[in-house]
Enzyme design. Sequence first.
Site, PDB file in Angstrom:
ATOM      1  N   LYS A   5      15.202   2.423   0.443  1.00 61.66           N
ATOM      2  CA  LYS A   5      13.947   1.765   0.056  1.00 61.66           C
ATOM      3  C   LYS A   5      14.016   0.253   0.242  1.00 61.66           C
ATOM      4  CE  LYS A   5      12.561   5.822  -1.008  1.00 61.66           C
ATOM      5  NZ  LYS A   5      11.734   6.577  -0.076  1.00 61.66           N
ATOM      6  N   GLU A  45      12.343  -2.615  -9.470  1.00 68.25           N
ATOM      7  CA  GLU A  45      11.157  -3.193  -8.853  1.00 68.25           C
ATOM      8  C   GLU A  45      10.247  -3.725  -9.958  1.00 68.25           C
ATOM      9  OE1 GLU A  45       9.438  -1.000  -5.137  1.00 68.25           O
ATOM     10  OE2 GLU A  45       8.040  -0.667  -6.795  1.00 68.25           O
ATOM     11  N   ARG A 104       7.825  12.122   5.867  1.00 73.57           N
ATOM     12  CA  ARG A 104       7.722  13.586   5.804  1.00 73.57           C
ATOM     13  C   ARG A 104       6.272  13.941   5.511  1.00 73.57           C
ATOM     14  NH1 ARG A 104       6.641  13.762   0.402  1.00 73.57           N
ATOM     15  NH2 ARG A 104       7.784  12.272  -0.853  1.00 73.57           N
TER      16      ARG A 104
END
Lengths: 178, 178, 506, 506
Positions: D116, D199, D291
């Site tokens: 990420k 985050e 995906r």
Amino acid sequence: MAKYTLRLGDRTVEAELEETPDGNLRVNIDGVWQLVRLRRLGDTPRYVLVLDDRVIEVLAEAGPQGFNIQIGGRPYEIETGRGRPRRRGEELEQLVDGEWTLRAPLTGIVAEVMVAEGDAVEKDSVLLIIEAMKMLNELRSAVAGTVSALNVKEGERAEIGASLLRVAALSAEPEQPA
Amino acid sequence: MAKYTLRLGDRTVEAELEETPDGNLRVNIDGVWQLVRLRRLGDTPRYVLVLDDRVIEVLAEAGPQGFNIQIGGRPYEIETGRGRPRRRGEELEQLVDGEWTLRAPLTGIVAEVMVAEGDAVEKDSVLLIIEAMKMLNELRSAVAGTVSALNVKEGERAEIGASLLRVAALSAEPEQPA
Amino acid sequence: MFDKVLVANRGEIAVRVLRACRELGVASVAVYSEPEATALHARYADEAYCIGGGPAVESYLSSEKIIATAKRAGADAIHPGYGFLSEQAEFAAACAAAGITFIGPRPESLRQLGDKVEARRIAEAAGVLTVPGTTGAVGFDEAPAAAAEIGYPILIKAAAGGGGKGIRLVTEAATLEPALHLAKGEAEASFGDGGVYLERYLDPVRHIEVQILADRQGNVIHLGERECSIQRRSQKLVEESPSPAVDAGLRERLGAAAISIARQAGYENAGTVEFLLDSTGSFYFIEANARLQVEHPVTELVSGIDLVQAQLRIASGEPLGLSQADVRLTGWAIECRITAEDALKGFMPSLGQISLVSEPAGPGVRVDSSLFDGLEILPYYDSLIAKAIVWGRDRGEALSRMRRALAEYEIAGIKTTLPFHRELFVNPDFLAGDIETRFLERKFLPGLAEGADGNAALLVATLLSHERQRGGWGGAQAAAGEQRSGWRLAARLGRSTRGGPWRNTP
Amino acid sequence: MFDKVLVANRGEIAVRVLRACRELGVASVAVYSEPEATALHARYADEAYCIGGGPAVESYLSSEKIIATAKRAGADAIHPGYGFLSEQAEFAAACAAAGITFIGPRPESLRQLGDKVEARRIAEAAGVLTVPGTTGAVGFDEAPAAAAEIGYPILIKAAAGGGGKGIRLVTEAATLEPALHLAKGEAEASFGDGGVYLERYLDPVRHIEVQILADRQGNVIHLGERECSIQRRSQKLVEESPSPAVDAGLRERLGAAAISIARQAGYENAGTVEFLLDSTGSFYFIEANARLQVEHPVTELVSGIDLVQAQLRIASGEPLGLSQADVRLTGWAIECRITAEDALKGFMPSLGQISLVSEPAGPGVRVDSSLFDGLEILPYYDSLIAKAIVWGRDRGEALSRMRRALAEYEIAGIKTTLPFHRELFVNPDFLAGDIETRFLERKFLPGLAEGADGNAALLVATLLSHERQRGGWGGAQAAAGEQRSGWRLAARLGRSTRGGPWRNTP
């Protein structure tokens, strides 16, 4: 005429049922007699209740204390036993000989055991973590006391309702759960 | 080891079945032994046949002579009786004491009766009309002869397989149907 | 919008209309016949009333009982579905007299368009070609001369008809009288009116119909065509939209013809104008169906417009709210009608209890049905039990989706037309769109190749035999249905392995 | 196109992929774990192989077993679905090494976007704003300082993650360590990798994601956005497309940002770029999911494009065949995720056997599920069991369709989130589109009003009591399930009337 005692939530009802001269059934609930027909569809838990102005679809399955009924997506759990109405949560919360038993509230895999036999635990402290459907679920103690028995190991599968561990309580009564 | 005689269409099979030492079942059909597992899903006519490289869904219902099986939308009607294979259509076509019986090939309402007792009928002449699902269906005679019994009236409901009328045949054997 | 709508129908179309009511937040009332107390439509509605016996004349065709029920329940409108009372002008008028809105055209339109002869006059007045035929209903006396004048082959059609009921093809004078007899009987049974008329039989042609919507304010639009050439004895089995034979220019001409007929008839609500299209691109008006069609979903899927909701809005006085330019037709839709008929035995009606139904789902698949496990298929009503409908970006995607949906569709306990559809959707001519109304009898020979899973079926039968012997009959492992309906299955098994004097009348 | 595809997944997404294979005429191979031999996906495929025990690490996460099975069956491609191995670069590389096409991005893209932190670098290089956070995975030691630097509240997220698994919100330093412990545990359980990063937690924001398609030839298009703000503990429950908060201009900017990130990453196949959108219209990249997403059907319904078929075409080397200008988004689509959790008891997992399932159908309704009567819900896998998806011409029509579909959806034997969804779809704020990612906890208090059908339930219980007394237990008229699963129902009934020490960890 047959009589049945039913309980739905806090409501207890004495229902009377009798056959009419033409072979139909009528039921009296709260003083109101009603002609009723109930049909099961195939080998399914789906029933149809036919009233005068409405046809109601019902999902009904037997339970140990009565029937588990769904109408319009809402659950109705009806007890049909003859004894006194049970207080909610009674069986699982009460202490037996000063011991409280942690039962598995769901089937899953024991992911972590935080305590060992003999450990002192506080009320609300985490005892075990059970993993089901990739979520980790903490099981906490309802009482303060000492772990008196530990029946599971990490990695084992625990079936719903299984006794996981016991805590010998310090106080005689657990507090009511929230 | 158990043996079962099965018939599928023109094919007759002697199937052998035995339990393996580890508690599974294996079946021998036409000299080939195969490990098989069959599971029924819930209370439905749906079964799952688990083979080594394929999982096959099966709809299976019991019939008087065996099992009515659907796989991939195709019907397989399997007889499991021990007697000689029946010739197709035999029971319904044959004359009994020189009389031929017209049985209802479907459930419906008798829309019209074209003949009366004592009437002479030709082979292939229309005897009755049965209405089902808004379609009128002609029932014709398989033999030439005289109507010897009439068991239904116009407007009545006829159940599938019910004897509708009988014809005393002129000849000893009906022709085979097309 | 209405407060409460009574749905005067049964089966899949009653459920379809009830779904629209629920989405619009309109309370709903169902009516049902005595043997249908457990039917899905009765359970689906907010209220449900039993209105009589199984035969439709005692229940779903009883205009008095239905209007009385609407009054009792306080319904302010009645949706008739298709069939039954949907095109009866007297019923629409009786609704109006009772202060109840009939969700459909005005009684005058029903009268005009319901009289197929009058309908042709309207088409001619609107400047649309019609198929040559009698100028009125004919009896046994006049028919031979009328048929000779038109010229064989001719079609006998129910004057009050629709849905392929009461239609017979006659190729020579000798078979006219028996065919007339059967056609009048079916017309009487289906519509309560035995009147029939004669029409030239054009061949080869495609059956192409145009869906229209018309509001009370005078706006009329069309939603493109439907191709309905896959028919068996004038009964549609498969419909699609658009048609492989219609391009943008022809679509515009067909749409304009349909709209001008609707305007000529002062038509209001949803309706369908049917044409025969020949190989030169000429088309001939045959009839207008002043109601919702069985095959309306294919138009819904390509237009994005919910036709039943539109019917309710129009009947409650709302304007259409969209013009022809707003109509955007996207992709390709196909419908298969699943009926309770044994496609492998000459489409013989198949009655009995559905022991298991499992319907297709997933991307691009819609099912309109009223099936459920335990449903008893009754002899009183039409054999249509379900519709599988698919949408794809183009015809190829739609065809492959339908093939997939048909493979997923499972029905046990009765025989259906599913095997027919599965075969049709691998037929090269059909896949190429090379069809006309007699395609089925000319190019498509139904008949089932032997299944490839005989060995698996024998394995299953061996294991079930073993379980039965060990566990006795009726144990938890016994085959489904053994206890409950052994005798009935017996009867059906007996039937399905016989030949016999039976055949469907042509 | 491929000859034979192995689907390395289970449940509804395996069935979804198998449906696409069947529509494309591609032979299919399923893999299943020991307790799932009767699962729908195993039955649906042309071939099916058992690859190990119930726990996913023994079966669906075993890259060796899956590749060996693909070789044994002669499959030339593997579709990984979502979850499990779908974003594991090593698995994609192992497929390539075995000569099998992985249907998804190149291993390098998976590695970059799966990390990420690296993904954020790509977004920045593509000129897209990102949410402030750590530049790499953090351990127990570094976390407190890193969190302090970013500033509370912070989110802990699985570095290998997706699907809301392994995410924890921490509002103060005191709860950082236990949250880290649980997040790492879940990340390990879900992805086989316990790495997490931190985050900044932006609030209030909407979760908006953009669907992209990229082919090997370098064509990249987007198919509009999905609004996924209805979340519970970072798990999406409801998704829609378009978003009520996105107009054409913003859609173009979001789409351009997603495309430029995909180009920067050299991305191929279907993918999703996730953003947080604040009330000023600024948006921040959070991650890219390399995906198929659970919620892909809403995009399929508004775009008309079958994303799984597109994945297979792209992976087999075909060009997209359509440009951004060809993409036409029509109407409004909404999806509800139905999970095996008791929405009325704190979303507690609910296991057991499904005794009856009846799924919604009719106009505008799609269901993607793998449910059937008799299915046993197992503890080993994700709780998602079905998805109800609707399409309408506008948001209002879609909302009313979903309300109708939810009313039709019946599941007996286990508890689900259906009651939650039924309540959500009458919530005024939700209906107005006034939502953000913490809407559920802030504005929506789940809790079921008492049902109105108590009297009907009592009538039924009276009649069933009577039947039971007359017919004895287990007779044909006994309540369903009495014989078969009385003991199990006993356990469940006991549970569902209790309070207790149980709660889901935050």
